[in-house]
Design an enzyme around this catalytic site. Structure first.
Site, short mmCIF file in Angstrom:
data_model
loop_
_atom_site.label_atom_id
_atom_site.label_comp_id
_atom_site.label_asym_id
_atom_site.label_seq_id
_atom_site.Cartn_x
_atom_site.Cartn_y
_atom_site.Cartn_z
N LYS A 31 9.00 198.23 -13.84
CA LYS A 31 8.94 199.23 -14.92
C LYS A 31 9.88 198.86 -16.07
O LYS A 31 9.54 199.06 -17.25
CB LYS A 31 9.27 200.62 -14.38
CG LYS A 31 8.17 201.21 -13.51
CD LYS A 31 6.89 201.45 -14.29
CE LYS A 31 5.84 202.18 -13.50
NZ LYS A 31 4.61 202.41 -14.28
N TYR A 58 10.15 198.00 -7.79
CA TYR A 58 9.42 198.94 -8.64
C TYR A 58 10.19 199.19 -9.95
O TYR A 58 9.61 199.13 -11.04
CB TYR A 58 9.22 200.25 -7.89
CG TYR A 58 8.57 201.36 -8.68
CD1 TYR A 58 7.21 201.35 -8.93
CD2 TYR A 58 9.33 202.43 -9.15
CE1 TYR A 58 6.62 202.38 -9.64
CE2 TYR A 58 8.73 203.47 -9.86
CZ TYR A 58 7.38 203.44 -10.11
OH TYR A 58 6.79 204.46 -10.82
#
Length: 332
Positions: free
Chosen positions: A159, A155
């Site tokens: 990002k 994750y």
């Protein structure tokens, strides 16, 4: 002004849309049209004061983003993502949505600029929600905007790549990007989700209404938080701020509150008493603990504060926001 919210069914998307629909403004600037986008159709207010369109699209599909950018919104809030725990458990889904969807959107904006042969014809403000998960240890006591991006989860990696794309597409003049590294949003309303950080909300949210909650980490765990109300303010401010003050560093650490789990619990005791505390059940979860341990604990947000972003100063304040906004009362 035409505003588009991608990820409008999510918690922040719903709250952002509600504020814009109610005030007919984005941080003081008049909104004349609102487009809501998600994988499912978002609810729209009854009898809105201006046109509101709700679309069901999957941004990870290559043909979706051009259908959105041809509407030429002035401001695009890109909130669409799957959360940390789910991105870690489903590698392909995480990259398809969190990375490929972002790249498809940015590329569609670039191509929309060129569609009429006028390079200056379209340059929207794009507000991209990033995460403190872009950082990786070893950490100093506090993390600044310039601390190196070495994420330790899928994750966080997705990002971090999104931040770099935002900066490059802005540098090339294709869009006017502003990235917001959001703190963990607490207290999140509604049912628990698959975010590794979800327990930070549930240990407060559930006891406040007399329900049990599970605490999977030690009381000494420290983390960075802001309320949903503050997060919506961040987004609105980023939508219309003077982005020239950002220079080439387009992503900001948002203000927040660094607190341990023990400090959260004590704030809950102050607001709701010992009966609420008794509903918290300690059930260690090594997988969640490992993910949280890879995240930084405290930040400096001097750049964001200088630019007008604000957050709560105590966990009692965060709990009071939840009680007022979600439970229809005040903590007093």
């Amino acid at each position: 002004m035409h505003v588009m919210i991608i990820g409008a069914v999510g918690m922040l998307g719903k709250k952002l849309a509600s504020v814009i629909a109610k005030t007919r403004q984005c941080n003081g600037q008049s909104v004349t049209r609102l487009t809501l986008v998600d994988i499912a159709v978002a609810e729209t207010p009854e009898n809105p004061a201006f046109p509101i369109e709700s679309l069901a699209f999957d941004l990870s599909h290559t043909d979706t983003a051009p259908l959105l950018t041809k509407r030429r919104p002035d401001i695009i809030f890109h909130l669409a993502a799957i959360v940390s725990g789910e991105a870690e458990n489903d590698f392909e889904k995480g990259y398809a949505i969190n990375l490929d969807g972002t790249r498809h959107l940015f590329e569609a904006i670039r191509r929309e600029r060129d569609r009429n042969g006028n390079a200056a014809d379209y340059r929207p403000r794009v507000v991209f929600t990033s995460s403190i998960a872009v950082f990786g240890g070893p950490y100093p006591d506090t993390i600044s905007d310039t601390f190196f991006r070495t994420p330790q989860t899928s994750y966080g990696t997705q990002k971090a790549i999104g931040e770099l794309l935002l900066e490059d597409y802005t540098r090339r003049g294709f869009m006017d990007g502003v990235g917001l590294r959001l703190p963990t949003i607490c207290i999140r309303p509604g049912l628990p989700n698959k975010a590794a950080s979800g327990f930070f909300s549930s240990i407060l949210r559930e006891p406040l209404v007399g329900q049990p909650a599970t605490l999977p980490v030690e009381d000494t765990v420290r983390h960075w938080h802001a309320s949903p109300r503050a997060a919506v303010r961040f987004l609105l401010h980023a939508g219309t701020m003077d982005s020239s003050r950002l220079g080439h560093r387009r992503t900001l650490n948002m203000p927040g509150l660094s607190a341990t789990v023990a400090e959260q619990v004590e704030a809950l005791r102050t607001v709701a008493g010992n009966d609420a505390i008794a509903l918290i059940r300690r059930e260690p979860n090594p997988d969640i603990a490992a993910i949280i341990a890879a995240w930084p604990q405290d930040f400096t947000a001097d750049r964001a504060t200088d630019l007008g972003f604000r957050a709560e100063r105590s966990f009692e304040d965060i709990i009071a926001v939840h009680i007022e906004d979600e439970l229809g009362a005040t903590s007093a």
